[in-house]
Structures are given as structure tokens and as C-alpha cells.
Design a protein around this motif. Sequence first.
Motif, short mmCIF file in Angstrom:
data_model
loop_
_atom_site.label_atom_id
_atom_site.label_comp_id
_atom_site.label_asym_id
_atom_site.label_seq_id
_atom_site.Cartn_x
_atom_site.Cartn_y
_atom_site.Cartn_z
N ARG A 152 3.93 1.55 -5.81
CA ARG A 152 2.84 0.56 -5.91
C ARG A 152 2.19 0.75 -7.27
O ARG A 152 1.33 1.59 -7.47
CB ARG A 152 1.83 0.76 -4.79
CG ARG A 152 0.56 -0.11 -4.93
CD ARG A 152 0.89 -1.59 -4.79
NE ARG A 152 -0.34 -2.39 -4.88
CZ ARG A 152 -0.68 -3.11 -5.94
NH1 ARG A 152 0.09 -3.11 -7.02
NH2 ARG A 152 -1.80 -3.81 -5.94
N THR A 154 0.27 -0.93 -10.77
CA THR A 154 -0.62 -2.01 -11.18
C THR A 154 0.11 -2.83 -12.22
O THR A 154 0.26 -2.43 -13.37
CB THR A 154 -1.93 -1.45 -11.77
OG1 THR A 154 -2.55 -0.61 -10.80
CG2 THR A 154 -2.88 -2.58 -12.12
N ASP A 158 -0.89 -8.37 -11.23
CA ASP A 158 -1.35 -7.77 -9.99
C ASP A 158 -2.35 -8.65 -9.25
O ASP A 158 -2.36 -8.70 -8.03
CB ASP A 158 -1.97 -6.40 -10.27
CG ASP A 158 -2.18 -5.60 -9.01
OD1 ASP A 158 -1.18 -5.21 -8.38
OD2 ASP A 158 -3.34 -5.39 -8.63
N LYS A 166 2.48 -6.95 -1.13
CA LYS A 166 1.82 -5.65 -0.97
C LYS A 166 2.17 -5.03 0.38
O LYS A 166 2.39 -3.82 0.49
CB LYS A 166 0.30 -5.81 -1.09
CG LYS A 166 -0.17 -6.16 -2.49
CD LYS A 166 -1.69 -6.19 -2.54
CE LYS A 166 -2.20 -6.55 -3.93
NZ LYS A 166 -3.69 -6.57 -3.99
N THR A 181 -5.29 2.37 -8.20
CA THR A 181 -4.63 1.26 -7.51
C THR A 181 -4.87 1.34 -6.01
O THR A 181 -5.19 0.33 -5.36
CB THR A 181 -3.11 1.29 -7.79
OG1 THR A 181 -2.89 1.16 -9.19
CG2 THR A 181 -2.41 0.16 -7.06
N ASP A 185 -6.94 -1.37 -3.78
CA ASP A 185 -6.28 -2.03 -2.65
C ASP A 185 -7.06 -1.81 -1.36
O ASP A 185 -7.15 -2.69 -0.50
CB ASP A 185 -4.85 -1.51 -2.50
CG ASP A 185 -3.87 -2.23 -3.41
OD1 ASP A 185 -4.25 -3.26 -4.00
OD2 ASP A 185 -2.72 -1.76 -3.54
N GLU A 189 -8.55 -4.83 0.74
CA GLU A 189 -8.19 -4.90 2.16
C GLU A 189 -9.44 -5.10 3.02
O GLU A 189 -9.44 -5.90 3.97
CB GLU A 189 -7.48 -3.61 2.57
CG GLU A 189 -7.29 -3.41 4.06
CD GLU A 189 -5.98 -4.01 4.57
OE1 GLU A 189 -5.70 -3.85 5.76
OE2 GLU A 189 -5.25 -4.62 3.77
#
Length: 225
Positions: A152, A154, A158, A166, A181, A185, A189
Motif C-alpha cells: 500500500r 502513496t 492516491d 484499496k 499512509t 487511510d 475509513e
Amino acid sequence: MAMINKPFNQIRLLRFRSVLKKVNALAGKYKGMPDGQLREQSDIIRSRIKEGASDSELLPDAFAAMREAMKRTIGIWLFDVQIIGAAALYYGMIAEMKTGEGKTFTAVLPLYFNALHGRTSFLVTTNSYLAIRDGNQLRDVYEFMGVSVAVRDTEKSDAKMKPARKREIYSADVVYTTNGTLAFDYLIENLSVSAEDRFLRSFDFAVIDEADAGLLGSGQMPLVI
């Protein structure tokens, strides 16, 4: 009684050296296995986990099998100090290792064993270069043993990355990423308004590379959306 008076770290080291002794004793067993049989060890260990076998019973086999897999796939044989470091990481402790002692490879063992438990396992490092380098360098090792891995990073695009992409990355057994990152996230979320926008799995286990920088240095900087 003498053991009680020893520093806690020394007591823990005795435990980890016991793990090392068991892992070394199993080296010949896994060295003699053909590739197919070595790969099957992941499924065997998964089955034993479901049957209720303890971590203390299974950990030496998991470490020894992955140690042999690393030798076959990337030509790296883990030394004793790396096995001890891997045991410390698995049991949730900080392992300080000198430059050149192979921290990158040490982390593979606890990440692999946690993945066999069905836990989301993260390698969290301080910059994208390391996440990309380590994740791609070790991809063959994990996949050889039937464990999926993703990076994962960046990316430049992104901000336009779809939740589905994702979700695909975070669905891997082992995810290599950076502290920034992962933190962003997590914030994104939790700002999601629908289930379709969510992409993270549970946070079960993480190995934090350069823990002092990740938890203290970068940890003091606020993340703003």
C-alpha cells in the motif's frame, strides 16, 4: 529462584533462546522436503491452529518452514539472532538490532505466522521506498508459502484511488505500507458514510520498522484531512 533476580530482558531471552533451539532442531526436517511438501506446511499449520494447537507448539515449525522457504526463494538463511528477534516481535516486544543484522528478513517470520492465523498483518515502515522495496523483494517468499502480500504505497493518483482498489490491497494476508499512509487511510475509513466506501480489515498485528521514528518522531505530527 536465581532466575527471579535476573532483569526481565534476560528472562525473556531465555524463552526466545528456547524457541531458537527448537527451530534449529527442525532445520534438517524442512531441508529434506521437496518444494511441494514444504508449501503444504502452511495448510498443515492452519489446520492445527483450527484444531486448537497452541502458539508455543506451532511457532517453531512455522519459523523453521519459512526459514527454509527464504533460503530456496531468495537465497537468505536466517541467523540465530534473527530467529530470536522474530520471536520477540511475535510476542509483541521491541527488538533492537544492529545495522546489517537483517531486520527486513527478521520481520517475515512473525508476519507469516500471524497470517496463518487469519489475522491481518502489517509491516509499517517510515517511507514509501522501503515499503515498496521490501514488499516486492519478499513477495516470492510469501507466495511460495501460500500467503498473499500487497504493498500500500502513496501513489501520485492516491486521492483518486477507488475504495475497491484499496479494499483489494488490504485484503492481502500481509500488507507493506507506511505509517503516514496507514494513518490517513484509517482517518478516511472513519469518515466514510457508506459501507461501499470502507476498505480496511481489522487491525490485528503489525511490525513497526524504526519504531522510535514511527511512534515518537512521526507520531508527534498531527494528521489533518
